[in-house]
Design a protein around this motif. Structure first.
Motif, PDB file in Angstrom:
ATOM      1  N   LEU A 413       0.847  -1.198   0.000  1.00  0.00           N
ATOM      2  CA  LEU A 413       0.000   0.000   0.000  1.00  0.00           C
ATOM      3  C   LEU A 413       0.880   1.245   0.000  1.00  0.00           C
ATOM      4  O   LEU A 413       2.053   1.200   0.401  1.00  0.00           O
ATOM      5  CB  LEU A 413      -0.905   0.003   1.242  1.00  0.00           C
ATOM      6  CG  LEU A 413      -1.851  -1.206   1.391  1.00  0.00           C
ATOM      7  CD1 LEU A 413      -2.549  -1.158   2.749  1.00  0.00           C
ATOM      8  CD2 LEU A 413      -2.882  -1.216   0.270  1.00  0.00           C
ATOM      9  N   THR A 456      -7.596   4.874   6.075  1.00  0.00           N
ATOM     10  CA  THR A 456      -8.564   3.795   5.876  1.00  0.00           C
ATOM     11  C   THR A 456      -8.395   2.695   6.922  1.00  0.00           C
ATOM     12  O   THR A 456      -7.357   2.592   7.596  1.00  0.00           O
ATOM     13  CB  THR A 456      -8.394   3.167   4.477  1.00  0.00           C
ATOM     14  OG1 THR A 456      -7.070   2.637   4.377  1.00  0.00           O
ATOM     15  CG2 THR A 456      -8.638   4.176   3.380  1.00  0.00           C
ATOM     16  N   CYS A 458      -9.270  -1.432   6.587  1.00  0.00           N
ATOM     17  CA  CYS A 458      -9.772  -2.459   5.679  1.00  0.00           C
ATOM     18  C   CYS A 458      -9.602  -3.831   6.304  1.00  0.00           C
ATOM     19  O   CYS A 458      -8.634  -4.087   7.033  1.00  0.00           O
ATOM     20  CB  CYS A 458      -9.019  -2.422   4.352  1.00  0.00           C
ATOM     21  SG  CYS A 458      -9.232  -0.873   3.454  1.00  0.00           S
ATOM     22  N   ASP A 476      -2.351  -5.420  -1.092  1.00  0.00           N
ATOM     23  CA  ASP A 476      -2.283  -4.760  -2.399  1.00  0.00           C
ATOM     24  C   ASP A 476      -3.158  -3.519  -2.530  1.00  0.00           C
ATOM     25  O   ASP A 476      -2.757  -2.533  -3.137  1.00  0.00           O
ATOM     26  CB  ASP A 476      -2.667  -5.757  -3.503  1.00  0.00           C
ATOM     27  CG  ASP A 476      -1.657  -6.885  -3.613  1.00  0.00           C
ATOM     28  OD1 ASP A 476      -0.467  -6.653  -3.328  1.00  0.00           O
ATOM     29  OD2 ASP A 476      -2.064  -8.011  -3.956  1.00  0.00           O
ATOM     30  N   ASP A 477      -4.357  -3.574  -1.959  1.00  0.00           N
ATOM     31  CA  ASP A 477      -5.282  -2.464  -2.193  1.00  0.00           C
ATOM     32  C   ASP A 477      -6.356  -2.469  -1.128  1.00  0.00           C
ATOM     33  O   ASP A 477      -6.608  -3.493  -0.471  1.00  0.00           O
ATOM     34  CB  ASP A 477      -5.914  -2.587  -3.585  1.00  0.00           C
ATOM     35  CG  ASP A 477      -6.571  -1.296  -4.051  1.00  0.00           C
ATOM     36  OD1 ASP A 477      -6.402  -0.265  -3.353  1.00  0.00           O
ATOM     37  OD2 ASP A 477      -7.262  -1.338  -5.080  1.00  0.00           O
ATOM     38  N   CYS A 478      -7.006  -1.286  -0.968  1.00  0.00           N
ATOM     39  CA  CYS A 478      -8.125  -1.166  -0.043  1.00  0.00           C
ATOM     40  C   CYS A 478      -9.213  -0.355  -0.736  1.00  0.00           C
ATOM     41  O   CYS A 478      -9.015   0.812  -1.086  1.00  0.00           O
ATOM     42  CB  CYS A 478      -7.675  -0.470   1.244  1.00  0.00           C
ATOM     43  SG  CYS A 478      -9.019  -0.238   2.441  1.00  0.00           S
ATOM     44  N   PHE A 479     -10.369  -1.004  -0.943  1.00  0.00           N
ATOM     45  CA  PHE A 479     -11.476  -0.329  -1.619  1.00  0.00           C
ATOM     46  C   PHE A 479     -12.773  -0.679  -0.893  1.00  0.00           C
ATOM     47  O   PHE A 479     -13.093  -1.855  -0.706  1.00  0.00           O
ATOM     48  CB  PHE A 479     -11.567  -0.766  -3.087  1.00  0.00           C
ATOM     49  CG  PHE A 479     -12.666  -0.096  -3.852  1.00  0.00           C
ATOM     50  CD1 PHE A 479     -12.521   1.218  -4.285  1.00  0.00           C
ATOM     51  CD2 PHE A 479     -13.858  -0.759  -4.120  1.00  0.00           C
ATOM     52  CE1 PHE A 479     -13.537   1.847  -4.978  1.00  0.00           C
ATOM     53  CE2 PHE A 479     -14.872  -0.142  -4.816  1.00  0.00           C
ATOM     54  CZ  PHE A 479     -14.717   1.176  -5.251  1.00  0.00           C
ATOM     55  N   ALA A 480     -13.493   0.385  -0.490  1.00  0.00           N
ATOM     56  CA  ALA A 480     -14.756   0.210   0.236  1.00  0.00           C
ATOM     57  C   ALA A 480     -14.554  -0.661   1.477  1.00  0.00           C
ATOM     58  O   ALA A 480     -15.368  -1.544   1.788  1.00  0.00           O
ATOM     59  CB  ALA A 480     -15.821  -0.391  -0.675  1.00  0.00           C
ATOM     60  N   SER A 481     -13.450  -0.401   2.167  1.00  0.00           N
ATOM     61  CA  SER A 481     -13.092  -1.099   3.408  1.00  0.00           C
ATOM     62  C   SER A 481     -12.804  -2.583   3.214  1.00  0.00           C
ATOM     63  O   SER A 481     -12.711  -3.345   4.180  1.00  0.00           O
ATOM     64  CB  SER A 481     -14.203  -0.938   4.466  1.00  0.00           C
ATOM     65  OG  SER A 481     -14.357   0.421   4.810  1.00  0.00           O
ATOM     66  N   LEU A 483     -10.128  -5.285   1.968  1.00  0.00           N
ATOM     67  CA  LEU A 483      -8.700  -5.406   1.732  1.00  0.00           C
ATOM     68  C   LEU A 483      -8.437  -6.451   0.649  1.00  0.00           C
ATOM     69  O   LEU A 483      -8.979  -7.562   0.688  1.00  0.00           O
ATOM     70  CB  LEU A 483      -7.984  -5.809   3.023  1.00  0.00           C
ATOM     71  CG  LEU A 483      -6.457  -5.863   2.995  1.00  0.00           C
ATOM     72  CD1 LEU A 483      -5.875  -4.488   2.739  1.00  0.00           C
ATOM     73  CD2 LEU A 483      -5.936  -6.435   4.318  1.00  0.00           C
ATOM     74  N   LYS A 484      -7.609  -6.106  -0.303  1.00  0.00           N
ATOM     75  CA  LYS A 484      -7.211  -7.036  -1.342  1.00  0.00           C
ATOM     76  C   LYS A 484      -5.801  -7.524  -1.053  1.00  0.00           C
ATOM     77  O   LYS A 484      -4.900  -6.716  -0.835  1.00  0.00           O
ATOM     78  CB  LYS A 484      -7.259  -6.368  -2.725  1.00  0.00           C
ATOM     79  CG  LYS A 484      -6.845  -7.287  -3.864  1.00  0.00           C
ATOM     80  CD  LYS A 484      -6.848  -6.558  -5.203  1.00  0.00           C
ATOM     81  CE  LYS A 484      -6.368  -7.484  -6.320  1.00  0.00           C
ATOM     82  NZ  LYS A 484      -6.319  -6.777  -7.630  1.00  0.00           N
TER      83      LYS A 484
END
Length: 624
Positions: A413, A456, A458, A476-481, A483-484
């Motif tokens: 991140l 954030t 996540c 790798d990523d955080c979208f709409a709480s 976690l990817k």
């Protein structure tokens, strides 16, 4: 009817109530013993953190002690307390041992910081040893061998050796058997009975080698299963593979009794008990050959650690575009796809000077000063204007212990993240930094992974992880709480399935049916009725000696490969099998009942002669 009960009104005889209690007691005692012995290896390795060889030594010492203490239990029963009180009191010792062993496995007993691991392992070790010793002594009074010391009828001046050496001169007539020198003090029946027992005990001499092989299913084979895949649609634990043996016994014994043996008899083959035992030894040897073949396949799945003068490097591409890594001077080039990783690449340390990371139009050169016999991970990613990378020294070169996996995180991140996996805290990770490995004690259930940054928070539920694997998890990523994450396997999972152990269990179970069941049946059929307990004690003693043999062989052997040790034991048992076959060929089967009946007949005739003589003397005396 004169007070008699007629046949019609006489109540049916019931199975003795006492026998019911004995059967139930023995069933639960055996259940308790085998559950304890089956889990002992895994408990010592995973909880007490002992070395594999030390654990195996403790296991076989425990089993040997369990099969030596029946002699002590028999002494107590015959000389002091009697059978009932011995069973009762030593049952209390047994239960106390199980309770102490149970308490020793409670990690919260010394886990003051609540991190899931005991802080003072010495306390748990001491309690475990006390518990095992109590169990070993308790089982001596519980096993159905209280009568094992029926041989107490023989005093120190009885197996007749003293007279044999006292009467070596020519003025004394020779005897057919050395026990015949006791005929001046003891009756012929007793001497003949001892002869029968000694003929069988002589055949016991090679038997410990079979038990040395047989009892390793609870130690070496359980350890072998820890390096195998136990996915049967549900997860099978290594110690649970031992349930295959009782299942096979329920199948093999009826098949042998109602199909195999009658077929052999129909073919007019003389398959005597000693021949069955010989075949059992041979099958036991073949079981370890099968175990060696399985171990060879397991060894092929192990990653090779760097040797002297070597370094290993693993590449992880955390970027969104492919990259090429060139090892200089002109050693090799490796293509790494986005979000992919290589295995560990092996290089000669002295020849590896630098590497180039090429991604799209960007290029980065890393000058290397790496240590030999070490593993490293190089993680990198392409940014808009450069290539970022980080080096991590990997201190894990072997599989984690059973029921555990290792996990570490790499922060992909853009912001510093605080990482938690359920209650396991990995701390704050800066961008492209890597945490230390932490142990997951139960990887078969999903964990909640959370990453909190300044902006954030996540979370994600982890996938079901595999046993004995070391993972690097990339955030790798955080979208709409949500976690990817991406999973990379640093230590690969076991590829060889536990089902491949079934053939070796099958062979060993067939060996047990032919050897153990037949051996006891043969021994009892060849011994007088009042000395069968002596053979029971001798039989159990061969089990104890067999486990001692394992300790000796493992202690003096310099063999490092497990498959080679399996082959060693297979070869030893095969040699002993040949020796036993030669000994058995000289054995002559007898019927002790006929011999004892003959003695009884002779004794009755002598009594009758004495009675007739006494009557004649009395008659002559009356006439006078």
């Amino acid at each position: 009817m004169g007070g008699r009960i007629s046949r019609q009104s006489r109540p049916r005889s019931r199975f003795p109530l006492g026998a019911t209690f004995i059967i139930n007691s023995d069933f639960f005692e055996r259940f308790s013993f085998f559950v304890t012995a089956g889990a002992l290896i895994i408990y010592c390795i995973n909880f007490l953190r002992w070395d594999v060889r030390v654990t195996a030594a403790i296991y076989h010492t425990f089993v040997a002690l369990c099969y030596l203490t029946p002699i002590l239990g028999a002494i107590i029963a015959d000389s002091w307390l009697g059978k009932f009180k011995t069973i009762l009191y030593l049952s209390i010792v047994y239960i106390t041992g199980q309770a102490v062993l149970t308490v020793s496995s409670i990690n919260d007993l010394t886990d003051h910081n609540q991190d899931g691991s005991p802080d003072n392992v010495a306390v748990h070790t001491a309690l475990s040893m006390v518990g095992l010793i109590l169990i070993a002594f308790g089982t001596g009074g519980i096993k159905p061998c209280v009568s094992a010391f029926g041989a107490d009828q023989f005093e120190d001046d009885q197996f007749a050796i003293k007279n044999r050496f006292r009467h070596r001169s020519k003025e004394f007539p020779k005897r057919k058997h050395w026990l015949d020198w006791a005929s001046d003090k003891y009756d012929k029946r007793l001497i003949a009975q001892i002869k029968m027992v000694l003929r069988v005990l002589f055949l016991y001499i090679p038997l410990p080698m079979f038990w040395a092989v047989f009892d390793q299913q609870g130690s070496r084979w359980t350890l072998q299963a820890t390096a195998m895949n136990g996915d049967f649609g549900f997860q099978i634990q290594p110690e649970q593979m031992q349930i295959v043996k009782p299942i096979l016994i329920f199948i093999i014994i009826p098949v042998a009794d109602y199909l195999v043996y009658p077929l052999i008899k129909k073919c007019k083959l003389n398959f005597t008990p000693l021949k069955k035992m010989t075949v059992g030894m041979f099958l036991g040897s073949m079981a370890f050959v099968a175990a060696a073949l399985v171990q060879v396949q397991i060894d092929k799945t192990y990653q090779v650690s760097p040797a002297a003068g070597q370094t290993q490097i693993k590449l992880i591409n955390l970027g969104a575009v492919p990259a090429t890594v060139r090892f200089q001077p002109q050693l090799q080039s490796v293509e790494v796809a986005p979000n992919e990783a290589t295995g560990y690449l092996t290089f000669e340390t002295s020849k590896l000077q630098s590497l180039d990371i090429i991604s799209a139009t960007l290029n980065k050169t890393e000058h290397l000063e790496l240590l030999e016999r070490q593993r490293f991970t190089l993680a990198f990613k392409q940014r808009p204007t450069d290539i970022s990378s980080t080096w991590v020294e990997d201190n894990i070169t072997s599989k984690p212990a059973n029921r555990e996996s290792l996990v570490r995180f790499i922060n992909n991140l853009p912001l510093t993240a605080n990482v938690v996996m359920d209650n396991i805290r990995f701390g704050k990770l800066y961008p492209l930094s890597v945490s230390n490995y932490s142990i997951l004690p139960n990887p078969s259930w999903p964990y909640i992974i959370s990453a909190s940054t300044a902006l954030t928070y996540c979370v994600v539920s982890s996938k079901i992880l595999e046993y004995g694997v070391a993972y690097t998890i990339s955030l790798d990523d955080c979208f709409a709480s949500i976690l990817k994450v991406t999973y990379f396997e640093d230590i690969l999972p076991s590829k060889v399935h536990m089902a491949w152990q079934i053939p070796q269990y099958f062979l060993l179970t067939c060996a047990e049916v032919l050897f153990s069941v037949t051996g006891l049946e043969f021994s009892y059929s060849q011994a007088p009725s009042n000395m069968k307990s002596v053979l029971q004690a001798g039989w159990l003693l061969t089990v104890a000696v067999g486990n001692i043999i394992v300790l000796i062989v493992a202690g003096v052997s310099a063999i490092q490969q497990q498959w080679a040790e399996y082959v060693l034991f297979a070869a030893l048992l095969l040699v002993v099998c040949i020796i036993f076959a030669i000994m058995a060929s000289f054995y002559t089967y007898i019927d002790p009942n006929e011999i004892e009946a003959q003695f009884s007949k002779e004794e009755k005739e002598e009594d009758k002669k004495d009675q007739d003589t006494n009557e004649k003397e009395a008659e002559a005396h009356s006439q006078l």
